[in-house]
Write a protein that holds these residues in place. Sequence first.
Motif, PDB file in Angstrom:
ATOM      1  N   VAL A  31       9.406  -9.302   7.733  1.00 19.40           N
ATOM      2  CA  VAL A  31       9.060  -8.756   6.423  1.00 19.40           C
ATOM      3  C   VAL A  31       9.317  -7.253   6.488  1.00 19.40           C
ATOM      4  N   ARG A  32       9.348  -6.598   5.349  1.00 18.11           N
ATOM      5  CA  ARG A  32       9.589  -5.157   5.300  1.00 18.11           C
ATOM      6  C   ARG A  32       8.292  -4.393   5.096  1.00 18.11           C
ATOM      7  N   CYS A  33       8.166  -3.287   5.803  1.00 16.36           N
ATOM      8  CA  CYS A  33       7.030  -2.392   5.626  1.00 16.36           C
ATOM      9  C   CYS A  33       7.131  -1.764   4.240  1.00 16.36           C
ATOM     10  N   ALA A  34       6.038  -1.802   3.490  1.00 12.16           N
ATOM     11  CA  ALA A  34       6.016  -1.258   2.137  1.00 12.16           C
ATOM     12  C   ALA A  34       6.118   0.263   2.114  1.00 12.16           C
ATOM     13  N   VAL A  35       5.835   0.918   3.223  1.00  9.15           N
ATOM     14  CA  VAL A  35       5.865   2.377   3.289  1.00  9.15           C
ATOM     15  C   VAL A  35       7.167   2.876   3.890  1.00  9.15           C
ATOM     16  N   THR A  36       7.552   2.317   5.032  1.00 12.11           N
ATOM     17  CA  THR A  36       8.714   2.831   5.769  1.00 12.11           C
ATOM     18  C   THR A  36      10.003   2.059   5.509  1.00 12.11           C
ATOM     19  N   GLY A  37       9.889   0.832   5.026  1.00 10.31           N
ATOM     20  CA  GLY A  37      11.064  -0.014   4.845  1.00 10.31           C
ATOM     21  C   GLY A  37      11.528  -0.679   6.129  1.00 10.31           C
ATOM     22  N   LYS A  38      10.837  -0.419   7.217  1.00  7.18           N
ATOM     23  CA  LYS A  38      11.186  -0.980   8.525  1.00  7.18           C
ATOM     24  C   LYS A  38      10.984  -2.498   8.528  1.00  7.18           C
ATOM     25  N   ALA A  39      11.896  -3.220   9.170  1.00  4.76           N
ATOM     26  CA  ALA A  39      11.740  -4.666   9.346  1.00  4.76           C
ATOM     27  C   ALA A  39      10.669  -4.926  10.396  1.00  4.76           C
ATOM     28  N   ILE A  40       9.723  -5.804  10.066  1.00  2.54           N
ATOM     29  CA  ILE A  40       8.638  -6.158  10.977  1.00  2.54           C
ATOM     30  C   ILE A  40       8.793  -7.625  11.347  1.00  2.54           C
ATOM     31  N   PRO A  41       9.123  -7.933  12.602  1.00  2.00           N
ATOM     32  CA  PRO A  41       9.192  -9.349  13.001  1.00  2.00           C
ATOM     33  C   PRO A  41       7.838 -10.019  12.756  1.00  2.00           C
ATOM     34  N   LEU A  42       7.848 -11.246  12.271  1.00  2.05           N
ATOM     35  CA  LEU A  42       6.598 -11.920  11.940  1.00  2.05           C
ATOM     36  C   LEU A  42       5.641 -11.990  13.114  1.00  2.05           C
ATOM     37  N   LEU A  52      -2.796  -5.637  -2.489  1.00  4.06           N
ATOM     38  CA  LEU A  52      -1.456  -5.201  -2.890  1.00  4.06           C
ATOM     39  C   LEU A  52      -0.363  -6.163  -2.441  1.00  4.06           C
ATOM     40  N   GLN A  53      -0.711  -7.103  -1.543  1.00  2.26           N
ATOM     41  CA  GLN A  53       0.260  -8.050  -0.984  1.00  2.26           C
ATOM     42  C   GLN A  53       1.436  -7.293  -0.357  1.00  2.26           C
ATOM     43  N   GLU A  54       1.091  -6.341   0.526  1.00  2.00           N
ATOM     44  CA  GLU A  54       2.073  -5.520   1.222  1.00  2.00           C
ATOM     45  C   GLU A  54       1.840  -5.572   2.722  1.00  2.00           C
ATOM     46  N   ALA A  55       2.936  -5.466   3.456  1.00  7.64           N
ATOM     47  CA  ALA A  55       2.884  -5.393   4.920  1.00  7.64           C
ATOM     48  C   ALA A  55       3.136  -3.952   5.351  1.00  7.64           C
ATOM     49  N   TYR A  56       2.580  -3.596   6.525  1.00  8.08           N
ATOM     50  CA  TYR A  56       2.765  -2.256   7.082  1.00  8.08           C
ATOM     51  C   TYR A  56       3.186  -2.372   8.540  1.00  8.08           C
ATOM     52  N   ALA A  57       4.095  -1.499   8.944  1.00  2.65           N
ATOM     53  CA  ALA A  57       4.660  -1.552  10.289  1.00  2.65           C
ATOM     54  C   ALA A  57       3.654  -1.171  11.362  1.00  2.65           C
ATOM     55  N   ASP A  58       2.720  -0.295  11.023  1.00  6.01           N
ATOM     56  CA  ASP A  58       1.767   0.202  12.019  1.00  6.01           C
ATOM     57  C   ASP A  58       0.561   0.801  11.300  1.00  6.01           C
ATOM     58  N   PRO A  59      -0.467   1.207  12.052  1.00  8.97           N
ATOM     59  CA  PRO A  59      -1.659   1.762  11.409  1.00  8.97           C
ATOM     60  C   PRO A  59      -1.371   3.040  10.619  1.00  8.97           C
ATOM     61  N   ASP A  60      -0.414   3.842  11.063  1.00 10.28           N
ATOM     62  CA  ASP A  60      -0.078   5.067  10.337  1.00 10.28           C
ATOM     63  C   ASP A  60       0.475   4.754   8.953  1.00 10.28           C
ATOM     64  N   ALA A  61       1.316   3.740   8.857  1.00  8.10           N
ATOM     65  CA  ALA A  61       1.869   3.333   7.559  1.00  8.10           C
ATOM     66  C   ALA A  61       0.760   2.809   6.652  1.00  8.10           C
TER      67      ALA A  61
END
Length: 73
Positions: A31-42, A52-61
């Motif tokens: 899935v894509r991080c809603a903040v960075t656009g980075k691909a996050i492996p499931l 918001l139904q959003e994923a984030y790459a890390d706690p900072d995002a």
Amino acid sequence: MNRHTPGRHDGEAKIRYLDGDFQVITPGSYVRCAVTGKAIPLDELRYWNVDLQEAYADPDAALTRHKQIKDQA
């Protein structure tokens, strides 16, 4: 989803984010991080927002998005 599962889907997954879990709606490997656009492996997905139904790459995002929402209020 195991990365080595035969017939796996390499594209972007569609996910329903739940409290403490998520449900795969459309199979994919990331899935894509809603903040960075980075691909996050499931298998590395740890941070998301149910409302918001959003994923984030890390706690900072996740914190960045939290601050953006707070500033809009």
